[in-house]
Every structure is written in C-alpha cells, then in structure tokens.
Design a protein around this motif. Sequence first.
Motif, PDB file in Angstrom:
ATOM      1  N   UNK A  49       0.844  -1.186   0.000  1.00 21.74           N
ATOM      2  CA  UNK A  49       0.000   0.000   0.000  1.00 21.74           C
ATOM      3  C   UNK A  49       0.883   1.242   0.000  1.00 21.74           C
ATOM      4  N   UNK A  50       1.319   1.617  -1.188  1.00 25.35           N
ATOM      5  CA  UNK A  50       2.224   2.757  -1.317  1.00 25.35           C
ATOM      6  C   UNK A  50       1.517   4.071  -1.011  1.00 25.35           C
ATOM      7  N   UNK A  51       0.225   4.156  -1.328  1.00 24.61           N
ATOM      8  CA  UNK A  51      -0.514   5.377  -1.032  1.00 24.61           C
ATOM      9  C   UNK A  51      -0.591   5.638   0.456  1.00 24.61           C
ATOM     10  N   UNK A  52      -0.867   4.590   1.249  1.00 29.94           N
ATOM     11  CA  UNK A  52      -0.893   4.740   2.709  1.00 29.94           C
ATOM     12  C   UNK A  52       0.454   5.252   3.208  1.00 29.94           C
ATOM     13  N   UNK A  53       1.521   4.673   2.702  1.00 27.61           N
ATOM     14  CA  UNK A  53       2.852   5.056   3.162  1.00 27.61           C
ATOM     15  C   UNK A  53       3.140   6.529   2.851  1.00 27.61           C
ATOM     16  N   UNK A  54       2.878   6.955   1.627  1.00 25.80           N
ATOM     17  CA  UNK A  54       3.159   8.345   1.251  1.00 25.80           C
ATOM     18  C   UNK A  54       2.320   9.324   2.055  1.00 25.80           C
ATOM     19  N   UNK A  55       1.026   9.040   2.167  1.00 28.22           N
ATOM     20  CA  UNK A  55       0.131   9.966   2.862  1.00 28.22           C
ATOM     21  C   UNK A  55       0.494  10.095   4.339  1.00 28.22           C
ATOM     22  N   UNK A  56       0.721   8.972   4.988  1.00 29.91           N
ATOM     23  CA  UNK A  56       0.938   9.025   6.435  1.00 29.91           C
ATOM     24  C   UNK A  56       2.315   9.608   6.781  1.00 29.91           C
ATOM     25  N   UNK A  57       3.328   9.306   5.971  1.00 31.99           N
ATOM     26  CA  UNK A  57       4.619   9.932   6.213  1.00 31.99           C
ATOM     27  C   UNK A  57       4.542  11.443   5.986  1.00 31.99           C
ATOM     28  N   UNK A  58       3.754  11.838   5.003  1.00 34.44           N
ATOM     29  CA  UNK A  58       3.540  13.271   4.768  1.00 34.44           C
ATOM     30  C   UNK A  58       2.906  13.917   6.001  1.00 34.44           C
ATOM     31  N   UNK A  59       1.904  13.252   6.575  1.00 28.32           N
ATOM     32  CA  UNK A  59       1.245  13.775   7.770  1.00 28.32           C
ATOM     33  C   UNK A  59       2.207  13.845   8.948  1.00 28.32           C
ATOM     34  N   UNK A  60       2.934  12.758   9.177  1.00 24.28           N
ATOM     35  CA  UNK A  60       3.807  12.716  10.348  1.00 24.28           C
ATOM     36  C   UNK A  60       4.939  13.734  10.275  1.00 24.28           C
ATOM     37  N   UNK A  61       5.316  14.127   9.088  1.00 22.36           N
ATOM     38  CA  UNK A  61       6.417  15.098   8.963  1.00 22.36           C
ATOM     39  C   UNK A  61       5.973  16.514   9.304  1.00 22.36           C
ATOM     40  N   UNK A  62       4.668  16.720   9.425  1.00 23.38           N
ATOM     41  CA  UNK A  62       4.138  18.049   9.718  1.00 23.38           C
ATOM     42  C   UNK A  62       4.268  18.378  11.203  1.00 23.38           C
ATOM     43  N   UNK A  63       4.534  19.647  11.493  1.00 25.77           N
ATOM     44  CA  UNK A  63       4.509  20.100  12.875  1.00 25.77           C
ATOM     45  C   UNK A  63       3.102  19.894  13.417  1.00 25.77           C
ATOM     46  N   UNK A  64       2.963  19.382  14.633  1.00 28.45           N
ATOM     47  CA  UNK A  64       1.629  19.110  15.171  1.00 28.45           C
ATOM     48  C   UNK A  64       0.665  20.290  15.100  1.00 28.45           C
ATOM     49  N   UNK A  65       1.194  21.498  15.157  1.00 27.91           N
ATOM     50  CA  UNK A  65       0.290  22.650  15.121  1.00 27.91           C
ATOM     51  C   UNK A  65      -0.404  22.782  13.769  1.00 27.91           C
ATOM     52  N   UNK A  66       0.195  22.191  12.736  1.00 21.67           N
ATOM     53  CA  UNK A  66      -0.378  22.263  11.384  1.00 21.67           C
ATOM     54  C   UNK A  66      -1.120  20.986  10.981  1.00 21.67           C
ATOM     55  N   UNK A  67      -1.086  19.973  11.805  1.00 20.34           N
ATOM     56  CA  UNK A  67      -1.646  18.679  11.389  1.00 20.34           C
ATOM     57  C   UNK A  67      -3.158  18.727  11.163  1.00 20.34           C
ATOM     58  N   UNK A  68      -3.837  19.635  11.843  1.00 18.27           N
ATOM     59  CA  UNK A  68      -5.290  19.720  11.653  1.00 18.27           C
ATOM     60  C   UNK A  68      -5.647  19.991  10.192  1.00 18.27           C
ATOM     61  N   UNK A  69      -4.711  20.630   9.481  1.00 19.65           N
ATOM     62  CA  UNK A  69      -4.980  20.957   8.074  1.00 19.65           C
ATOM     63  C   UNK A  69      -4.646  19.784   7.125  1.00 19.65           C
ATOM     64  N   UNK A  70      -4.084  18.740   7.683  1.00 16.56           N
ATOM     65  CA  UNK A  70      -3.691  17.578   6.858  1.00 16.56           C
ATOM     66  C   UNK A  70      -4.304  16.292   7.405  1.00 16.56           C
ATOM     67  N   UNK A  71      -5.399  16.437   8.131  1.00 18.09           N
ATOM     68  CA  UNK A  71      -6.023  15.301   8.803  1.00 18.09           C
ATOM     69  C   UNK A  71      -6.414  14.199   7.815  1.00 18.09           C
TER      70      UNK A  71
END
Length: 726
Positions: free
Chosen positions: A481-503
Amino acid sequence: MAIDAIIRADHGDPFAFLGLQEGEDGLVLRCMQPGAAAVAVIDPASGEVIADLPRLHPDGLFGGPVGRRQRFDYRLRIEDGNGKSLVRDDPYRFPPILGELDLHLLGEGTHLHLYQRLGAHVMRLDDVPGVSFAVWAPNARRVSVIGDFNGWDGRVHPMRRRGGSGVWEIFIPDLAAGALYKYELTDAKGRLLPAKADPYGFYAEQPPRTASKVFDLGSYGWTDSSWMARRQEASARQAPVSIYEVHLGSWRRKPGEDNRSLTYRELADELGVYVKEMGFTHIELLPIHEHPFTGSWGYQPIGLYAPTSRFGSPDDFRAFVDHMHDLGIGVIIDWVAGHFPTDAHGLRLFDGTHLYEHADPRQGMHKDWNTAIFNFGRNEVANYLYSNALFWLEEYHIDGLRVDAVASMLYLDYSRQPGEWIPNRYGGNENLEAIEFLRRMNEVVYGEQKGAVTIAEESTAWPMVSRPVHLGGLGFGYKWNMGWMHDTLHYMSRDPIHRRYHHDDLTFGLLYAFHENFVLPLSHDEVVHGKGSIFGRMPGDTWQKFANLRAYYAFMFAHPGKKLLFMGQEFGQESEWNIDASLDWHLLAEPAHQGIRRCVADLNRLYRDLPALHQQDCEAQGFAWIDCNDRDNSVISWRRMAVDPDDFVVVVINFTPVVREFYRLGVPRGGWYQEMLNTDSGYYGGSDVGLAGGRVADDIPWHGHPYSLALRLPPLAALILRPERR
C-alpha cells in the motif's frame, strides 16, 4: 574442410566429426586436445591400448582408425609434454541428454521445472560421473563450455545443437561440483561474443569475478518439515503477518574483521535470534540473486538462479532458511522479474541477438536504471522466469516472492515521454504480455507450491492486483500500500500545530483499504536517496521525535493491513541507510532508542496475540471508525474487530503534544477496558501519562454508541484498549 572448422571452433555439428565416426575402412576416432603430446585410445576395463591416435593438426587435433567396425566403450589416455598422463572419458561418445518432451515444453513455454534440465547438473550418464551442460541460444552459430577444466579454450568442448529447439548440450565426464565455467558463443556470422555466465547457473564466483560454478542441488538435508506443513497458515489473510525487511550485507558487520558482512550461517544465528525476540513473523530479504554491482542492492541481478556468493555457498543459504523455519520465521525474498543489467557476461544479446530482451529500446530498455526489459511475450523467456519462481520455492523453501517494480512491468509508458513507447495492439499503454506473464506466474506459484505467497510492489491504482486470476485479477496474494505510506509519512512530517490541516492524510487510506489485500510498507525505499530515516522525518525536539515515532508505529500496527518495517527503523535509526556499514546498533545504549525497540516488540506481540488486530486485516468487517473527524484536536479513534464480533479493541491516537483531559470516546459495550498499550509509557521513554491500567465505560451515549470512556489522552501517543470478555 572439417578439420579447419574444428580448429577454428566453427564446426556446425562437432558430434558428427569428433568421437567415433564411420570411416572408409572401419571406425575412426577424433578428439581435440590442445596441449597434449600424445593421445591413445584404451580399453576401460583392462587399460590396454586399443590405438594410438596420430596428430592431425598442430593445434591439438588427434585422430585415426581404431581397427574396429563395431562401436565400443573406450577412454582416452592423454599425455602432456612432461611425461605426465591422465585417463578420461570422451564427451563425444555420449548420447543426447535432454528428451524430446523437454524441448517441446520449452518451445511452448510450459516446462515449469526447466532448471532441472538446463544449466549444469552433476549426474551419471551410462554409469560415468560427470556434469551435463545445456543452454538455450537459438541464434548462435557455435556454443562451447569453457572453464578451468579445459583452459577456457572454446575448441575443446563445443556443444551439440538439438535440432530447431535452440538448445545446446554436452556431457563432460569426470567433472565435479566446484568447477568454474562459462559459455563461449559465436553469433550467426561467426563473430565471437563475450563469454557468458550460465543463465541457469546455481552458484557463481564472488563478484567482481563472473564465472558460474558447478553446484549439486541435491546435496542438502532439510529439517523444516514441520514448518513446511503449516506455512500456509502463517501467511494467510487471517494470520498476523509482520515482516522485517533486511539487506543481509549491512544488517550487522564485523568492524574488527575489516568491516566484513556476516555469512549466511552467522546471520542465521544472529538475525534469527533478533527477529524472534522482536516478534516479527517473517523476514523479507532484498534480492539475494547474484548481482555484479553491490550498489544496486541486488535489484540488478544476473544470476537469477544463484544466491549471491558474497555470504557463502548455496547450501549455506539453505541452512539460513532452514534455521529461520526452525524458529518459526517465514522467509520472503525480493524477486526481480522485470529487468536485468546490461553487463557483458549476462543475458543481454546472449547469442548475439536480443534473445531475452526486446530489440526495440522503446520496449526493451529502462532509461531510469539503464537495464534491459524481459520479452515476456516470448515463450522461452517467460518459461525461464516461471521456472525461476518455482526454483526458489522448491529448492530453497522460500515462503514468498515480493515481486519488484510491478508498475514498470504493467505500463508500456512507464517513465517514458510521448514517442518513447509503443502502444499495445488496442492503442493502450497496458503491457498485455506482462499482464499475462504475471497472471500465469501467480497461477503457477499458487498451483504448485502450497503455502507460498506472492506480494506485488505496485505503486499505481491498477485494479485487482491481489484478486484471483479467474476473477480478472493479477493473482497476487498481497499488494504494498504505497498510497498509505506516502500519505501518512507526509502527515507525520508536519509540525503538530499544522496537522489539523492535513487530517485527511491519516483517514483517506480507509476509503480503499479493503480494495486489495494490503501490506503497509515502511521499506528501504523510504530511507535512501536523501530521504533520511523514518525517525528523521519526525518533527519537534528530541523527545517529540521519539514520541511521534512511537505513535506512528502504533498507528501502523493497529491499522488494517499486514506490516513491513525496514531494518533499523525498529529502534529509531537516525541516519539514512548505508549499504557499506552496519546499522547503528550503538544507539541501543540510549534509553530512548531502546524504548522504540521495546515498543515495536510489544506492538508485534499485541498484533500476534489479539485476533482483533489481525484476523480481518483485509476485511471491511474488521474496522469501524469511532471518530475520524476530530481534526481540531488531531485525534483519531477506531475499533478493530476479530471474526468473533464480541472480540474487539479500541484505538485512539493523539497526534499533538497536548494532554487531552476527559476526552470522551464512544464504545459499544459497558464494563472495564484494559489499557493493552500506551506508547507514552515510561517503559518506552514516554512521560507516563495514561489510564493507570484502564477505564470503566460510563453509561453515557457518545459517538453513536450507548457507552463511552472518559480518557486522559497522553501527548503524541496511542492507546490500545480491550474490553473484558463477556
């Protein structure tokens, strides 16, 4: 003249000239022995000389009458110029080796065990020990076996051509395992080609040397019958499948011994103990096929039938697999069937023509990798690959094949600009021959090898990759599942203060999570080429990085799908993977890295022990959101269910560094909910915020459920809760 053709190694049918032949006054015998001073024909029983053969040509052709009219068994006594002699059987007195059925099945591409016939095989022919050689080279004018046993001289052992099959063969008596050899070919115009390694060679010299080595496949005694009988259960959709991906050459090295890699047998002991301790169910090896360039990580193989000699012999590799099975660990290998390197001793232009690869570079070359693409539409080429898939499963007891770069096989325009590819017969970009090949390969694997599994590294939205062929799918058991990997790594790399915009990066994968049988991969591809490590992608200060990583791994293990983690990431390797060095094992002296390792081990344990976390990894009935919309708090929650609907766990993850007091979460049942895992535990290096063991559900409806839990959510952490069984 025939003599000149033999001397030039250009005779079209050497078996019609060498050995015993009909002469005008009886039988004559001819042999090519460069460097010999004298050759005599002797009786194999008595050792008496039947005839001395005169020299017919200064380059070493001997021949003459033997004084008999009826064919007979004989041997040759060969004397060198120093008075030494040896007695040998003559290769040109033996009959053909391959049967007509072998040749017919090869031609139609259905000889599933072709490796048992082509290549080099230790055997007895007419009760004489030796080695048979057979190679497919239909457009060659002449093929010879050359090796350390004949001075690498192509005039000594030219092979017999078997009609229109394109197969050349010879039995060389008195040869044994360990002999080095290659094939010397001339093209259709008689031009000498670079010496070729055996496409079916079972063993090879250690790179950078390139000769094949005769190896007897029948010499190993397996001890893994118990594992083989039950391995089908170990990789089933309902089973916990947690894969530790490993590059054998860099997992652990010996710094005090010139930084050498471990051998297969050393790896069996050290890697086996570690994987068992960590709780992984399988290991996946980056390609172990013989390959000339170490920096390719094995993804540019030349010896598809040979485990690399860098770490030992084929039997050493068998011992490695055997030991893993004894520990209850499955072994998957990366299998590269889409392309091969262009090194002169390999498959490219094997007989002077584009035999294994397409001639047109728009079909036959990968520009990205400078590799040649297999011609999947040619029966003999597809047969080479089908046979190879079965070879690893049968001869090495491999439990699964992870097929590399499937997308590059499926699409004719993969990584190509307009005008750089040729549409299929319908005008589309689908590679119809590759599709048929992959379907047939999967049918062969699942039809011939009970318990084996195939996994596709396929990065596009191609439908039904892991669905049966008879339903229109490609027939793989699982798909990365390459899509899961790309999306979730993209999310985790975000500063927590911005994660609400990438939920949505966290939740989008559940829209298609059950369209395939997925493996969630955090693979080697994510820690190379400047990407750093998984740990290095985590934002925040050092404490937050570790907390983020623990929460991310819990998210992965509690998410539907089988799991794959590349070596080093289980303890928070900080640097990018380096093929020339060990993993940074010294980091385990630091409590935070030890905490990551403990957390992954416990996640593996929970994943294996709790049916709710694995039984329905690939079934929609095994998952239900509790709340996927709390983007303002960056909290997500869901349930995972076993086949028994009364057996479930609750998962809630807080992706911010803020403690959430009295966070209410709806649950379907009352009673006590045990805290099975808290990634903020001090045991893992966290701050020990949590539930002190669990919570009793309140009779307060929430999230559409009749009960709810009032939770204290730890910062950047996951909780896994399980209700008491009724």
